[in-house]
Design a protein around this motif. Structure first.
Motif, PDB file in Angstrom:
ATOM      1  N   VAL A 193      19.888  41.655  39.508  1.00  0.00           N
ATOM      2  CA  VAL A 193      20.623  42.197  40.657  1.00  0.00           C
ATOM      3  C   VAL A 193      22.109  41.840  40.559  1.00  0.00           C
ATOM      4  N   TYR A 194      22.383  40.590  40.156  1.00  0.00           N
ATOM      5  CA  TYR A 194      23.766  40.135  40.011  1.00  0.00           C
ATOM      6  C   TYR A 194      24.514  40.959  38.961  1.00  0.00           C
ATOM      7  N   LEU A 195      23.898  41.172  37.805  1.00  0.00           N
ATOM      8  CA  LEU A 195      24.563  41.903  36.729  1.00  0.00           C
ATOM      9  C   LEU A 195      24.751  43.376  37.066  1.00  0.00           C
ATOM     10  N   VAL A 196      23.650  44.021  37.512  1.00  0.00           N
ATOM     11  CA  VAL A 196      23.733  45.452  37.812  1.00  0.00           C
ATOM     12  C   VAL A 196      24.659  45.709  38.999  1.00  0.00           C
ATOM     13  N   GLY A 197      24.455  44.932  40.101  1.00  0.00           N
ATOM     14  CA  GLY A 197      25.298  45.113  41.280  1.00  0.00           C
ATOM     15  C   GLY A 197      26.755  44.817  40.994  1.00  0.00           C
ATOM     16  N   GLY A 198      26.987  43.762  40.216  1.00  0.00           N
ATOM     17  CA  GLY A 198      28.355  43.392  39.886  1.00  0.00           C
ATOM     18  C   GLY A 198      29.054  44.453  39.055  1.00  0.00           C
ATOM     19  N   MET A 199      28.345  45.047  38.101  1.00  0.00           N
ATOM     20  CA  MET A 199      28.943  46.100  37.265  1.00  0.00           C
ATOM     21  C   MET A 199      29.251  47.348  38.085  1.00  0.00           C
ATOM     22  N   VAL A 200      28.362  47.647  39.062  1.00  0.00           N
ATOM     23  CA  VAL A 200      28.616  48.811  39.919  1.00  0.00           C
ATOM     24  C   VAL A 200      29.886  48.596  40.733  1.00  0.00           C
ATOM     25  N   VAL A 201      30.022  47.391  41.336  1.00  0.00           N
ATOM     26  CA  VAL A 201      31.213  47.089  42.142  1.00  0.00           C
ATOM     27  C   VAL A 201      32.469  47.131  41.279  1.00  0.00           C
ATOM     28  N   GLN A 202      32.393  46.533  40.085  1.00  0.00           N
ATOM     29  CA  GLN A 202      33.557  46.519  39.200  1.00  0.00           C
ATOM     30  C   GLN A 202      33.960  47.934  38.790  1.00  0.00           C
ATOM     31  N   THR A 203      32.977  48.786  38.562  1.00  0.00           N
ATOM     32  CA  THR A 203      33.270  50.145  38.098  1.00  0.00           C
ATOM     33  C   THR A 203      33.744  51.053  39.224  1.00  0.00           C
ATOM     34  N   VAL A 204      33.014  51.025  40.355  1.00  0.00           N
ATOM     35  CA  VAL A 204      33.313  51.953  41.459  1.00  0.00           C
ATOM     36  C   VAL A 204      34.492  51.486  42.299  1.00  0.00           C
ATOM     37  N   VAL A 205      34.505  50.206  42.669  1.00  0.00           N
ATOM     38  CA  VAL A 205      35.530  49.704  43.581  1.00  0.00           C
ATOM     39  C   VAL A 205      36.808  49.323  42.843  1.00  0.00           C
ATOM     40  N   ARG A 206      36.659  48.572  41.749  1.00  0.00           N
ATOM     41  CA  ARG A 206      37.837  48.072  41.039  1.00  0.00           C
ATOM     42  C   ARG A 206      38.259  48.942  39.857  1.00  0.00           C
ATOM     43  N   LYS A 207      37.490  50.019  39.613  1.00  0.00           N
ATOM     44  CA  LYS A 207      37.814  50.970  38.543  1.00  0.00           C
ATOM     45  C   LYS A 207      37.948  50.288  37.173  1.00  0.00           C
ATOM     46  N   ALA A 208      37.157  49.261  36.971  1.00  0.00           N
ATOM     47  CA  ALA A 208      37.221  48.542  35.693  1.00  0.00           C
ATOM     48  C   ALA A 208      36.559  49.363  34.588  1.00  0.00           C
ATOM     49  N   GLU A 209      36.982  49.117  33.341  1.00  0.00           N
ATOM     50  CA  GLU A 209      36.415  49.817  32.196  1.00  0.00           C
ATOM     51  C   GLU A 209      36.045  48.821  31.108  1.00  0.00           C
ATOM     52  N   GLY A 210      35.165  49.249  30.211  1.00  0.00           N
ATOM     53  CA  GLY A 210      34.778  48.411  29.087  1.00  0.00           C
ATOM     54  C   GLY A 210      34.142  47.099  29.530  1.00  0.00           C
ATOM     55  N   ARG A 211      34.467  46.048  28.816  1.00  0.00           N
ATOM     56  CA  ARG A 211      33.868  44.757  29.110  1.00  0.00           C
ATOM     57  C   ARG A 211      34.343  44.162  30.432  1.00  0.00           C
ATOM     58  N   GLU A 212      35.430  44.723  30.989  1.00  0.00           N
ATOM     59  CA  GLU A 212      35.934  44.221  32.271  1.00  0.00           C
ATOM     60  C   GLU A 212      34.972  44.527  33.418  1.00  0.00           C
ATOM     61  N   ARG A 213      33.974  45.401  33.140  1.00  0.00           N
ATOM     62  CA  ARG A 213      32.987  45.714  34.175  1.00  0.00           C
ATOM     63  C   ARG A 213      31.981  44.589  34.366  1.00  0.00           C
ATOM     64  N   ILE A 214      31.941  43.648  33.435  1.00  0.00           N
ATOM     65  CA  ILE A 214      31.010  42.522  33.554  1.00  0.00           C
ATOM     66  C   ILE A 214      31.494  41.586  34.652  1.00  0.00           C
ATOM     67  N   PRO A 215      30.662  41.292  35.669  1.00  0.00           N
ATOM     68  CA  PRO A 215      31.102  40.412  36.766  1.00  0.00           C
ATOM     69  C   PRO A 215      31.364  38.991  36.280  1.00  0.00           C
ATOM     70  N   ASN A 216      32.411  38.388  36.840  1.00  0.00           N
ATOM     71  CA  ASN A 216      32.790  37.013  36.473  1.00  0.00           C
ATOM     72  C   ASN A 216      32.967  36.860  34.960  1.00  0.00           C
ATOM     73  N   LEU A 217      33.627  37.832  34.349  1.00  0.00           N
ATOM     74  CA  LEU A 217      33.801  37.826  32.903  1.00  0.00           C
ATOM     75  C   LEU A 217      34.475  36.554  32.408  1.00  0.00           C
ATOM     76  N   SER A 218      35.500  36.092  33.129  1.00  0.00           N
ATOM     77  CA  SER A 218      36.221  34.894  32.689  1.00  0.00           C
ATOM     78  C   SER A 218      35.302  33.679  32.663  1.00  0.00           C
ATOM     79  N   LEU A 219      34.352  33.632  33.615  1.00  0.00           N
ATOM     80  CA  LEU A 219      33.405  32.513  33.637  1.00  0.00           C
ATOM     81  C   LEU A 219      32.515  32.534  32.413  1.00  0.00           C
ATOM     82  N   TRP A 220      31.940  33.693  32.110  1.00  0.00           N
ATOM     83  CA  TRP A 220      30.997  33.779  30.987  1.00  0.00           C
ATOM     84  C   TRP A 220      31.682  33.558  29.640  1.00  0.00           C
ATOM     85  N   THR A 221      32.927  34.004  29.507  1.00  0.00           N
ATOM     86  CA  THR A 221      33.630  33.778  28.245  1.00  0.00           C
ATOM     87  C   THR A 221      34.004  32.310  28.080  1.00  0.00           C
ATOM     88  N   ALA A 222      34.077  31.581  29.212  1.00  0.00           N
ATOM     89  CA  ALA A 222      34.424  30.158  29.142  1.00  0.00           C
ATOM     90  C   ALA A 222      33.202  29.268  28.902  1.00  0.00           C
TER      91      ALA A 222
END
Length: 246
Positions: A193-222
């Protein structure tokens, strides 16, 4: 819709702790199930009353038999038979009592496993069978070793689903989802739910593209770096090497 760093850390810790939820601290002998009662439920070995277990020592080729429910008799024609719950077979003509059922005692070890202890009728031999829970796995009986410092003490193990405590005094095998299974299901449902919901919000609300659609990307890369730092900190016992000695 996004998880904070502390929330993710808590979830990961909970997931790692799940493997210990079936650990027991007591194992009270129960004749009706050929097993024991624990605070998690009953460990029942009754289904093995008529066939028991068998394994051999690869070093000596001696065969070890164990029936968790009763003593049985073994021996060849013309040879004095041996009656016991645990028997060592040197050859078809030579058998030894390694533990009688009437001496059976049960307990729980420090790792949360059920343990069955038996003495021979003359108390010269002793057998220890450790019952290790492995949910969904077939039961495997193994001869482990004879104590090299104290000959006559034999260690064996039974690993499988039957060694998992069951509510209602079951006959072994899963009688329903365990606490660990439920927590695992909940954890992965929340993760999806976290991954799917987060990607939807990033794509629809924040208009993110590519890997930026992954929620909390900075956390996971760290995370890899944090794990690496944690290992370094643990290996150095918390001592910093960033300062010169005075």
């Amino acid at each position: 819709m996004f998880l904070s760093t502390s929330s993710v850390t808590t979830a990961l810790v909970l997931c790692l702790a799940i493997t210990n939820v079936e650990a027991i601290t007591k194992c009270t002998k129960d004749e009706n199930t050929c097993g024991c009662k624990t605070e998690k439920g009953t460990i029942s070995l009754k289904k093995y009353a008529d066939k028991g277990f068998k394994d051999s020592d690869p070093g000596t080729a001696y065969v070890y038999y164990w029936n968790p429910c009763k003593d049985f008799t073994i021996g060849s024609s013309g040879i004095p038979p041996v009656t016991a719950s645990c028997v060592q077979e040197i050859s078809q003509y030579e058998h030894y009592d390694c533990g009688s059922h009437k001496t059976l005692q049960t307990s729980a070890d420090k790792d949360g496993n059920a343990v069955f202890n038996m003495d021979s009728a003359d108390t010269t031999r002793h057998s220890v069978v450790t019952c290790r829970c492995q949910e969904g796995a077939g039961d495997v009986f193994k001869f482990i070793r004879e104590d090299p410092m104290t000959p006559g003490i034999y260690y064996m193990s039974l690993t499988g689903d039957t060694c998992c405590p069951q509510s209602g005094g079951g006959q072994g095998g899963s009688g329903g989802l365990s606490v660990g299974s439920v927590l695992l299901i909940v954890f992965f449902v929340v993760l999806v739910v976290y991954l799917v919901g987060g990607m939807v919000v990033q794509t629809v609300v924040r208009k993110a593209e590519g890997r930026e659609r992954i929620p909390n990307l900075s956390l996971w890369t760290a995370v890899p770096g944090l794990i690496k730092d944690g290992i370094r900190f643990t290996c150095s016992c918390g001592k910093s090497k960033g300062y010169d000695s005075i």
